[in-house]
Design an enzyme around this catalytic site. Structure first.
Site, PDB file in Angstrom:
ATOM      1  N   GLU A   8      -5.442  -4.367  10.829  1.00  0.00           N
ATOM      2  CA  GLU A   8      -4.461  -3.327  10.805  1.00  0.00           C
ATOM      3  C   GLU A   8      -4.495  -2.696  12.160  1.00  0.00           C
ATOM      4  OE1 GLU A   8      -2.298  -2.537   6.665  1.00  0.00           O
ATOM      5  OE2 GLU A   8      -3.933  -1.097   7.097  1.00  0.00           O
ATOM      6  N   GLU A  21      -6.480   4.825   7.720  1.00  0.00           N
ATOM      7  CA  GLU A  21      -6.473   6.616   7.388  1.00  0.00           C
ATOM      8  C   GLU A  21      -7.447   7.200   6.752  1.00  0.00           C
ATOM      9  OE1 GLU A  21      -2.605   5.861   5.404  1.00  0.00           O
ATOM     10  OE2 GLU A  21      -1.843   5.275   7.256  1.00  0.00           O
ATOM     11  N   GLY A  66       3.032  -1.213   4.413  1.00  0.00           N
ATOM     12  CA  GLY A  66       3.021   0.276   3.837  1.00  0.00           C
ATOM     13  C   GLY A  66       4.319   0.712   3.335  1.00  0.00           C
ATOM     14  N   GLY A  67       4.926   1.207   4.650  1.00  0.00           N
ATOM     15  CA  GLY A  67       6.541   1.825   4.523  1.00  0.00           C
ATOM     16  C   GLY A  67       7.393   0.837   3.804  1.00  0.00           C
ATOM     17  N   SER A  71       3.604  -1.928  10.303  1.00  0.00           N
ATOM     18  CA  SER A  71       5.002  -1.916  10.393  1.00  0.00           C
ATOM     19  C   SER A  71       5.155  -3.327   9.953  1.00  0.00           C
ATOM     20  CB  SER A  71       5.639  -1.548  11.852  1.00  0.00           C
ATOM     21  OG  SER A  71       5.087  -0.061  11.975  1.00  0.00           O
ATOM     22  N   GLY A 125       2.781   2.610  10.692  1.00  0.00           N
ATOM     23  CA  GLY A 125       3.693   3.613  10.397  1.00  0.00           C
ATOM     24  C   GLY A 125       4.346   4.250  11.606  1.00  0.00           C
ATOM     25  N   HIS A 168      -9.414   1.557   4.930  1.00  0.00           N
ATOM     26  CA  HIS A 168      -7.958   1.630   5.383  1.00  0.00           C
ATOM     27  C   HIS A 168      -8.080   2.722   6.634  1.00  0.00           C
ATOM     28  CE1 HIS A 168      -3.904   2.983   6.391  1.00  0.00           C
ATOM     29  NE2 HIS A 168      -3.453   1.655   5.942  1.00  0.00           N
ATOM     30  N   ASN A 183       0.875  -1.287  -0.041  1.00  0.00           N
ATOM     31  CA  ASN A 183       0.012   0.088  -0.115  1.00  0.00           C
ATOM     32  C   ASN A 183       1.015   1.115  -0.016  1.00  0.00           C
ATOM     33  OD1 ASN A 183      -1.770   2.160   0.558  1.00  0.00           O
ATOM     34  ND2 ASN A 183      -1.935   1.624   2.665  1.00  0.00           N
ATOM     35  N   TRP A 184       0.648   1.912  -1.121  1.00  0.00           N
ATOM     36  CA  TRP A 184       1.880   2.796  -1.099  1.00  0.00           C
ATOM     37  C   TRP A 184       1.450   4.409  -0.563  1.00  0.00           C
ATOM     38  CZ3 TRP A 184       3.780   2.412  -7.107  1.00  0.00           C
ATOM     39  CH2 TRP A 184       4.416   1.349  -7.169  1.00  0.00           C
ATOM     40  N   LYS A 185       0.069   4.347  -0.553  1.00  0.00           N
ATOM     41  CA  LYS A 185      -0.576   5.582   0.300  1.00  0.00           C
ATOM     42  C   LYS A 185      -0.076   6.637  -0.832  1.00  0.00           C
ATOM     43  CE  LYS A 185       0.026   3.644   4.441  1.00  0.00           C
ATOM     44  NZ  LYS A 185       0.074   3.427   5.917  1.00  0.00           N
TER      45      LYS A 185
END
Ligand code: PGA
Length: 248
Positions: free
Chosen positions: A168, A99, A226-227, A205, A174, A97, A6-8
């Protein structure tokens, strides 16, 4: 196992094409056989979907959007429909998600609505659930998961293979903090006990260093990353771990 990046709000079309080219180099070196054991998904921002689809065509790596609307078309500024994604060669979408829930007012109901509509159109769906730190500390994790998964179950009573739930924990996203493998296992077992979904991914993470211990837990069927999905090396290292665990 499914490993999804997930590149956001990262990577425009140029960076996306470069990343995907790097991914293809890795696939070429590993041979398709290794990767065939798992499913790999990348989810770039909307404007970069086309670049990713073009680059990854025929690679077996699928491209998902980070959201999708339930209506066919209409006055919904800022939204993208299922048929628009399909016409762009996109294979699925992430919905709900944390966010989106935290910053953009996404609810259990809108998440379920988006997911159900996307599945109906033939898209794959990764629907996200998870508790906040306050909820975990207040011993509310189970209630929150029951409520969030319950809303999805109501809209999608018979989940097929195209639907994955991503657990999640919001406090692990993150932040560098991960749920312990036991926390992940318990949450995944709870989700599967209340909803007959085939695949529950863990997110929060995930990185090469903790992928093995998380992915080897019972009921952990993949990861939403993600990251660590923003660079080819860590992302492919996580994919390799998943492929190795799938073989054994
Ligand atoms: P993270 O993000 O791996 O950077 O914690 C996961 C996610 O939000 O899907």
């Amino acid at each position: 196992m499914l490993i999804a990046g997930n590149w956001k709000m990262h990577k425009g079309p140029g960076e996306t094409a470069a990343f995907c080219a790097g991914l293809l180099t890795y696939v070429g070196e590993q041979g398709m056989e290794e990767l065939d054991r798992i499913e790999v998904v990348v989810a770039p921002p909307f404007v970069s979907l086309h670049a990713a689809v073009e680059e990854l065509e025929e690679s077996g790596i699928r491209v998902y959007a980070q959201n999708v609307h339930w209506a066919e078309e209409g006055a919904f500024t800022g939204e993208v429909s299922r048929s628009m994604l399909i016409a762009s060669g996109v294979a699925g979408a992430i919905v709900g998600h944390s966010e989106r829930r935290q910053y953009f007012g996404e609810t259990d109901e809108s998440t379920a609505h988006r997911g159900a509509a996307a599945l109906e159109a033939g898209l794959g769906v990764i629907a996200c659930v998870g508790e906040t730190l306050e909820e975990r500390e207040g011993d509310e994790t189970e209630d929150v998961l029951r409520r969030q998964v319950g809303a999805i179950a109501e809209a999608i009573p018979e989940p097929g293979a195209a639907l994955s739930i991503a657990y999640e924990p919001v406090w692990a996203i993150g932040t560098g903090k991960t749920a312990t493998p036991e926390m992940a296992r318990d949450a995944h077992a709870l989700i599967k006990s209340i909803y007959p979904v085939e695949r529950v991914l863990y997110g929060g993470s995930v990185k090469p260093e903790n992928a093995e211990e998380l992915l080897s837990q019972d009921d952990v069927d993949g990861a939403l990353v993600g990251g660590a999905s923003l660079e080819v090396d860590p992302f492919t290292a996580i994919c390799e771990t998943a492929a190795r665990l799938t073989r054994s």
